[in-house]
Scaffold this motif. Sequence first.
Motif, mmCIF file in Angstrom:
data_model
loop_
_atom_site.group_PDB
_atom_site.id
_atom_site.type_symbol
_atom_site.label_atom_id
_atom_site.label_comp_id
_atom_site.label_asym_id
_atom_site.label_seq_id
_atom_site.Cartn_x
_atom_site.Cartn_y
_atom_site.Cartn_z
ATOM 1 N N LEU A 19 -73.956 63.815 86.384
ATOM 2 C CA LEU A 19 -74.826 63.301 85.324
ATOM 3 C C LEU A 19 -76.295 63.489 85.685
ATOM 4 C CD1 LEU A 19 -72.878 60.059 84.397
ATOM 5 C CD2 LEU A 19 -73.111 62.130 82.998
ATOM 6 N N ARG A 20 -76.646 63.244 86.943
ATOM 7 C CA ARG A 20 -78.035 63.407 87.376
ATOM 8 C C ARG A 20 -78.506 64.849 87.188
ATOM 9 N NH1 ARG A 20 -81.253 65.103 91.324
ATOM 10 N NH2 ARG A 20 -79.598 65.996 92.582
ATOM 11 N N LEU A 21 -77.611 65.790 87.425
ATOM 12 C CA LEU A 21 -77.939 67.206 87.290
ATOM 13 C C LEU A 21 -77.842 67.707 85.850
ATOM 14 C CD1 LEU A 21 -76.135 68.534 90.478
ATOM 15 C CD2 LEU A 21 -78.602 68.273 90.129
ATOM 16 N N GLY A 22 -77.453 66.826 84.944
ATOM 17 C CA GLY A 22 -77.326 67.235 83.545
ATOM 18 C C GLY A 22 -76.048 67.990 83.238
ATOM 19 N N ARG A 23 -75.069 67.860 84.100
ATOM 20 C CA ARG A 23 -73.781 68.534 83.899
ATOM 21 C C ARG A 23 -72.885 67.661 83.029
ATOM 22 N NH1 ARG A 23 -76.483 71.904 86.328
ATOM 23 N NH2 ARG A 23 -75.862 73.028 88.189
ATOM 24 N N PRO A 24 -71.998 68.280 82.277
ATOM 25 C CA PRO A 24 -71.077 67.471 81.467
ATOM 26 C C PRO A 24 -70.075 66.743 82.359
ATOM 27 C CG PRO A 24 -70.560 69.807 81.261
ATOM 28 C CD PRO A 24 -71.816 69.710 82.079
ATOM 29 N N LEU A 25 -69.749 65.535 81.964
ATOM 30 C CA LEU A 25 -68.764 64.739 82.693
ATOM 31 C C LEU A 25 -67.821 64.137 81.674
ATOM 32 C CD1 LEU A 25 -67.760 63.464 85.356
ATOM 33 C CD2 LEU A 25 -69.304 61.557 84.887
ATOM 34 N N PHE A 26 -66.545 64.301 81.905
ATOM 35 C CA PHE A 26 -65.529 63.807 80.984
ATOM 36 C C PHE A 26 -64.575 62.868 81.692
ATOM 37 C CE2 PHE A 26 -66.695 68.108 79.675
ATOM 38 C CZ PHE A 26 -67.122 67.864 78.389
ATOM 39 N N PHE A 27 -64.138 61.855 80.961
ATOM 40 C CA PHE A 27 -63.078 60.956 81.425
ATOM 41 C C PHE A 27 -61.880 61.127 80.508
ATOM 42 C CE2 PHE A 27 -66.843 58.422 82.737
ATOM 43 C CZ PHE A 27 -66.581 58.400 84.085
ATOM 44 N N TRP A 28 -60.696 61.130 81.110
ATOM 45 C CA TRP A 28 -59.494 61.121 80.302
ATOM 46 C C TRP A 28 -59.366 59.727 79.697
ATOM 47 C CZ3 TRP A 28 -57.419 64.924 78.118
ATOM 48 C CH2 TRP A 28 -56.155 64.829 77.545
ATOM 49 N N LYS A 29 -58.868 59.629 78.486
ATOM 50 C CA LYS A 29 -58.876 58.376 77.722
ATOM 51 C C LYS A 29 -58.207 57.215 78.448
ATOM 52 C CE LYS A 29 -54.694 58.644 75.002
ATOM 53 N NZ LYS A 29 -54.114 58.431 73.710
ATOM 54 N N LEU A 30 -57.143 57.464 79.193
ATOM 55 C CA LEU A 30 -56.471 56.366 79.892
ATOM 56 C C LEU A 30 -57.372 55.728 80.940
ATOM 57 C CD1 LEU A 30 -52.880 57.866 80.272
ATOM 58 C CD2 LEU A 30 -53.709 56.211 78.595
ATOM 59 N N LEU A 31 -58.214 56.528 81.575
ATOM 60 C CA LEU A 31 -59.162 55.981 82.543
ATOM 61 C C LEU A 31 -60.280 55.239 81.821
ATOM 62 C CD1 LEU A 31 -60.107 55.704 85.468
ATOM 63 C CD2 LEU A 31 -61.312 57.873 85.184
ATOM 64 N N ALA A 32 -60.759 55.792 80.728
ATOM 65 C CA ALA A 32 -61.847 55.175 79.977
ATOM 66 C C ALA A 32 -61.423 53.848 79.346
ATOM 67 C CB ALA A 32 -62.348 56.133 78.904
ATOM 68 N N GLU A 33 -60.134 53.695 79.073
ATOM 69 C CA GLU A 33 -59.642 52.457 78.456
ATOM 70 C C GLU A 33 -59.507 51.315 79.461
ATOM 71 O OE1 GLU A 33 -56.026 53.825 76.679
ATOM 72 O OE2 GLU A 33 -57.056 54.610 74.896
ATOM 73 N N LYS A 57 -59.851 71.305 74.728
ATOM 74 C CA LYS A 57 -60.053 72.689 74.282
ATOM 75 C C LYS A 57 -61.419 72.855 73.615
ATOM 76 C CE LYS A 57 -55.190 73.783 73.501
ATOM 77 N NZ LYS A 57 -54.172 74.078 72.466
ATOM 78 N N ARG A 58 -61.796 71.890 72.784
ATOM 79 C CA ARG A 58 -63.080 71.948 72.086
ATOM 80 C C ARG A 58 -64.230 71.900 73.101
ATOM 81 N NH1 ARG A 58 -61.855 69.278 68.046
ATOM 82 N NH2 ARG A 58 -61.845 67.229 69.009
ATOM 83 N N ALA A 59 -64.122 71.018 74.077
ATOM 84 C CA ALA A 59 -65.166 70.908 75.098
ATOM 85 C C ALA A 59 -65.286 72.214 75.880
ATOM 86 C CB ALA A 59 -64.857 69.747 76.044
ATOM 87 N N MET A 60 -64.171 72.820 76.229
ATOM 88 C CA MET A 60 -64.209 74.078 76.969
ATOM 89 C C MET A 60 -64.825 75.197 76.134
ATOM 90 S SD MET A 60 -63.302 73.293 79.913
ATOM 91 C CE MET A 60 -63.391 74.933 80.575
ATOM 92 N N VAL A 64 -67.996 77.087 77.748
ATOM 93 C CA VAL A 64 -67.790 78.449 78.232
ATOM 94 C C VAL A 64 -68.076 79.409 77.093
ATOM 95 C CG1 VAL A 64 -66.127 80.054 79.233
ATOM 96 C CG2 VAL A 64 -66.034 77.622 79.832
ATOM 97 N N PRO A 65 -69.067 80.272 77.250
ATOM 98 C CA PRO A 65 -69.386 81.195 76.160
ATOM 99 C C PRO A 65 -68.241 82.167 75.890
ATOM 100 C CG PRO A 65 -70.626 81.752 78.145
ATOM 101 C CD PRO A 65 -69.888 80.476 78.417
ATOM 102 N N PRO A 66 -68.101 82.587 74.653
ATOM 103 C CA PRO A 66 -67.027 83.532 74.323
ATOM 104 C C PRO A 66 -67.285 84.878 74.987
ATOM 105 C CG PRO A 66 -68.479 83.221 72.447
ATOM 106 C CD PRO A 66 -68.909 82.253 73.504
ATOM 107 N N PRO A 67 -66.226 85.606 75.284
ATOM 108 C CA PRO A 67 -66.408 86.925 75.908
ATOM 109 C C PRO A 67 -67.087 87.889 74.930
ATOM 110 C CG PRO A 67 -64.104 86.554 75.352
ATOM 111 C CD PRO A 67 -64.839 85.283 75.060
#
Length: 83
Positions: A19-33, A57-60, A64-67
């Motif tokens: 987060l400090r570096l501005g990178r995306p961070l995701f939690f799986w819903k079971l952990l977030a709950e 899939k949407r986040a990826m 990740v830019p398309p080829p």
Amino acid sequence: MIVEVGESSGVVPQGWEALRLGRPLFFWKLLAEKDIRWVKEMMKYGACVLRNINDLKRAMRELVPPPTDEPLKLSLVGLSDFI
């Protein structure tokens, strides 16, 4: 993406660093709950929750830019370029 972690895991500082570096961070819903303080704090600073495989899939696709059909242009860098 953090799926599961213990309170003393090294993943917690790594999440803060992402987060400090501005990178995306995701939690799986079971952990977030779960009622985990640092998860809720990280979400205040921009961590997102993935609820299902389609969210992942949407986040990826967004991260990740398309080829392209253009060939990759590489240049060689020698040690002398850094000295």
